[in-house]
Design a protein around this motif. Structure first.
Motif, mmCIF file in Angstrom:
data_model
loop_
_atom_site.group_PDB
_atom_site.id
_atom_site.type_symbol
_atom_site.label_atom_id
_atom_site.label_comp_id
_atom_site.label_asym_id
_atom_site.label_seq_id
_atom_site.Cartn_x
_atom_site.Cartn_y
_atom_site.Cartn_z
ATOM 1 N N TYR A 60 0.834 -1.206 0.000
ATOM 2 C CA TYR A 60 0.000 0.000 0.000
ATOM 3 C C TYR A 60 0.868 1.255 0.000
ATOM 4 N N ARG A 61 0.373 2.278 -0.709
ATOM 5 C CA ARG A 61 1.080 3.561 -0.721
ATOM 6 C C ARG A 61 0.062 4.683 -0.908
ATOM 7 N N LEU A 62 0.345 5.833 -0.309
ATOM 8 C CA LEU A 62 -0.515 6.998 -0.513
ATOM 9 C C LEU A 62 -0.172 7.686 -1.825
ATOM 10 N N GLU A 63 -1.155 8.387 -2.389
ATOM 11 C CA GLU A 63 -0.914 9.147 -3.620
ATOM 12 C C GLU A 63 0.207 10.159 -3.392
ATOM 13 N N ARG A 64 0.193 10.793 -2.235
ATOM 14 C CA ARG A 64 1.292 11.708 -1.892
ATOM 15 C C ARG A 64 1.496 11.687 -0.384
ATOM 16 N N PRO A 65 2.739 11.872 0.059
ATOM 17 C CA PRO A 65 2.986 11.885 1.505
ATOM 18 C C PRO A 65 2.407 13.142 2.142
ATOM 19 N N PHE A 66 2.209 13.127 3.434
ATOM 20 C CA PHE A 66 1.805 14.344 4.134
ATOM 21 C C PHE A 66 2.334 14.302 5.568
ATOM 22 N N THR A 67 2.478 15.493 6.132
ATOM 23 C CA THR A 67 2.947 15.604 7.512
ATOM 24 C C THR A 67 1.749 15.506 8.441
ATOM 25 N N LEU A 68 1.810 14.583 9.372
ATOM 26 C CA LEU A 68 0.710 14.415 10.318
ATOM 27 C C LEU A 68 0.592 15.629 11.243
ATOM 28 N N LEU A 69 -0.634 15.923 11.620
ATOM 29 C CA LEU A 69 -0.856 16.948 12.639
ATOM 30 C C LEU A 69 -0.365 16.409 13.983
ATOM 31 N N LYS A 70 0.355 17.259 14.727
ATOM 32 C CA LYS A 70 0.855 16.832 16.034
ATOM 33 C C LYS A 70 0.623 17.941 17.043
ATOM 34 N N ALA A 71 -0.046 17.619 18.142
ATOM 35 C CA ALA A 71 -0.366 18.629 19.158
ATOM 36 C C ALA A 71 0.896 19.289 19.706
ATOM 37 N N ASP A 72 1.943 18.495 19.976
ATOM 38 C CA ASP A 72 3.179 19.056 20.545
ATOM 39 C C ASP A 72 3.830 20.050 19.586
ATOM 40 N N THR A 73 3.818 19.708 18.297
ATOM 41 C CA THR A 73 4.425 20.593 17.290
ATOM 42 C C THR A 73 3.680 21.925 17.241
ATOM 43 N N ILE A 74 2.359 21.866 17.314
ATOM 44 C CA ILE A 74 1.551 23.093 17.292
ATOM 45 C C ILE A 74 1.815 23.921 18.553
ATOM 46 N N LYS A 75 1.793 23.265 19.707
ATOM 47 C CA LYS A 75 1.953 23.992 20.971
ATOM 48 C C LYS A 75 3.316 24.670 21.077
ATOM 49 N N LYS A 76 4.358 24.028 20.532
ATOM 50 C CA LYS A 76 5.702 24.619 20.606
ATOM 51 C C LYS A 76 5.768 25.950 19.878
ATOM 52 N N GLN A 77 4.884 26.141 18.895
ATOM 53 C CA GLN A 77 4.915 27.376 18.107
ATOM 54 C C GLN A 77 4.051 28.484 18.698
ATOM 55 N N LEU A 78 3.283 28.162 19.717
ATOM 56 C CA LEU A 78 2.407 29.156 20.325
ATOM 57 C C LEU A 78 3.165 29.894 21.419
ATOM 58 N N ARG A 79 3.152 31.228 21.348
ATOM 59 C CA ARG A 79 3.938 32.001 22.296
ATOM 60 C C ARG A 79 3.436 31.834 23.726
ATOM 61 N N ASP A 80 2.125 31.711 23.885
ATOM 62 C CA ASP A 80 1.585 31.615 25.238
ATOM 63 C C ASP A 80 0.562 30.494 25.294
ATOM 64 N N ALA A 81 1.057 29.262 25.175
ATOM 65 C CA ALA A 81 0.143 28.114 25.152
ATOM 66 C C ALA A 81 -0.544 27.928 26.493
ATOM 67 N N GLY A 82 0.124 28.304 27.586
ATOM 68 C CA GLY A 82 -0.490 28.194 28.913
ATOM 69 C C GLY A 82 -1.038 26.805 29.160
ATOM 70 N N MET A 83 -2.253 26.768 29.681
ATOM 71 C CA MET A 83 -2.892 25.491 29.993
ATOM 72 C C MET A 83 -3.880 25.068 28.918
ATOM 73 N N ALA A 84 -3.952 25.846 27.825
ATOM 74 C CA ALA A 84 -4.955 25.526 26.791
ATOM 75 C C ALA A 84 -4.699 24.136 26.212
ATOM 76 N N LEU A 85 -5.785 23.482 25.919
ATOM 77 C CA LEU A 85 -5.718 22.125 25.381
ATOM 78 C C LEU A 85 -5.672 22.181 23.856
ATOM 79 N N ILE A 86 -4.642 21.573 23.274
ATOM 80 C CA ILE A 86 -4.591 21.371 21.820
ATOM 81 C C ILE A 86 -4.660 19.867 21.624
ATOM 82 N N ASP A 87 -5.763 19.397 21.089
ATOM 83 C CA ASP A 87 -6.019 17.958 20.994
ATOM 84 C C ASP A 87 -6.113 17.564 19.523
ATOM 85 N N VAL A 88 -5.256 16.645 19.095
ATOM 86 C CA VAL A 88 -5.299 16.152 17.712
ATOM 87 C C VAL A 88 -5.851 14.733 17.710
ATOM 88 N N GLU A 89 -6.930 14.523 16.958
ATOM 89 C CA GLU A 89 -7.545 13.192 16.846
ATOM 90 C C GLU A 89 -7.325 12.677 15.421
#
Length: 328
Positions: A60-89
């Motif tokens: 099996y192969r995908l038509e094209r690769p893609f970068t998965l969404l990752k909560a940690d990657t998103i939170k690292k880029q937020l200047r003031d993530a605080g206690m907000a929940l970033i949840d990736v399902e």
């Protein structure tokens, strides 16, 4: 969906996301299932919009690769993530529905700015009950929670404010010329790029628990999606596929920055900014409200976010609801 199935599909999605061939046997060993069971899971992912090729002897192969969404990657880029929940399902019927469920179960566990993102939406929704079509890995679909203690009336113009926040976030990834179509669409080069769906839970006179849903085209396969209107995507404009984690982080940060001011002061301070990005500014438009049809000139919005339309009888104000707008 049972947690076990969910975890298995997330694992398979992660394996395939590199765009390389993976044999059924190798995937089966990796996830601890039979090849037949793996084939069943991949078939379900395909039904949900994953472009999977099967080649005899290769796997099996995908038509094209893609970068998965990752909560940690998103939170690292937020200047003031605080206690907000970033949840990736990996798979949800709809991010709006998931947040609404959390509101009805335990609203006290939610904080303003909490966000839920999904790789796969099996029942994404747009306005007026339309479905929102989103290719797996090619779109950004997420929902954010925000509460309005002064109730429903303090939310006038919210979808317009969210549109401005999306444009602000996109500026950070090199897109400077987005426009807004009243009341809740983002356009790029005259074609739809993103849609916004606001849903509210709560009793009249009490705190309004708001779900802000955003669906954004990142890279759409040519000719595969008939959404009833021309659409654009970020990849076509930029010449490359941006990392959806970057895009998500910038839009979330823009929302976190603009929503507190909106909650305190309403839409008024943002009205001039919105009018500067109005797709139909000073153009002749048609408004359809149920069976009624209005033709006039788009004269922007007022401090409540109502659309101002100039007709022979003067200026009329139109608020949100079952209203569609198009150039005439």
């Amino acid at each position: 969906m049972k947690q076990a199935s969910k975890a298995i599909r997330q694992h398979i999605l992660a394996l395939l996301s590199d765009g390389q061939f993976h044999s059924g046997e190798a995937i089966a060993q990796e996830v601890g299932l039979s090849r037949t069971a793996v084939a069943g899971h991949i078939s379900q992912l395909s039904d949900w919009g994953l472009d999977v090729f099967k080649v005899k002897g290769k796997g099996y192969r995908l038509e094209r690769p893609f970068t998965l969404l990752k909560a940690d990657t998103i939170k690292k880029q937020l200047r003031d993530a605080g206690m907000a929940l970033i949840d990736v399902e990996s798979v949800l019927p709809s991010t709006n529905t998931a947040l609404k469920k959390r509101i009805s179960n335990s609203p006290h566990n939610l904080a303003d700015g909490d966000a839920v993102l999904a790789e796969v939406q099996t029942a994404g929704r747009g306005r007026h009950g339309r479905s929102w079509l989103a290719p797996v890995g090619g779109s950004l679909t997420f929902s954010m929670y925000w509460s309005f203690p002064d109730g429903y009336q303090s939310m006038a113009g919210l979808s317009l404010l969210v549109g401005l926040a999306v444009c602000e976030g996109l500026r950070k990834v090199g897109i400077d010329d987005t426009q807004l179509k009243w009341p809740n669409d983002v356009y790029l080069q005259g074609r739809k790029l993103a849609g916004i769906l606001i849903e509210v839970e709560g009793q009249i006179g009490a705190t309004a628990h708001c779900v802000i849903g955003i669906g954004l085209n990142v890279t759409m396969p040519d000719g595969q999606y008939d959404v009833g209107q021309p659409y654009s995507d970020l990849a076509g404009y930029l010449g490359h596929v941006p990392d959806r984690n970057d895009v998500a982080a910038h839009i979330i940060e823009a929302l976190w920055s603009m929503l507190p001011k909106f909650a305190q002061q309403g839409f008024g301070p943002f009205a001039a900014h919105w009018q500067a990005t109005d797709l139909f500014a000073d153009k002749r438009i048609v408004l359809q409200m149920g069976e009624k049809r209005f033709v006039g000139i788009d004269r922007g919005v007022d401090a409540s976010g109502a659309l101002l339309v100039e007709t022979e009888d003067g200026i009329s104000r139109f608020h949100g609801g079952e209203v569609s707008l198009r150039g005439h």
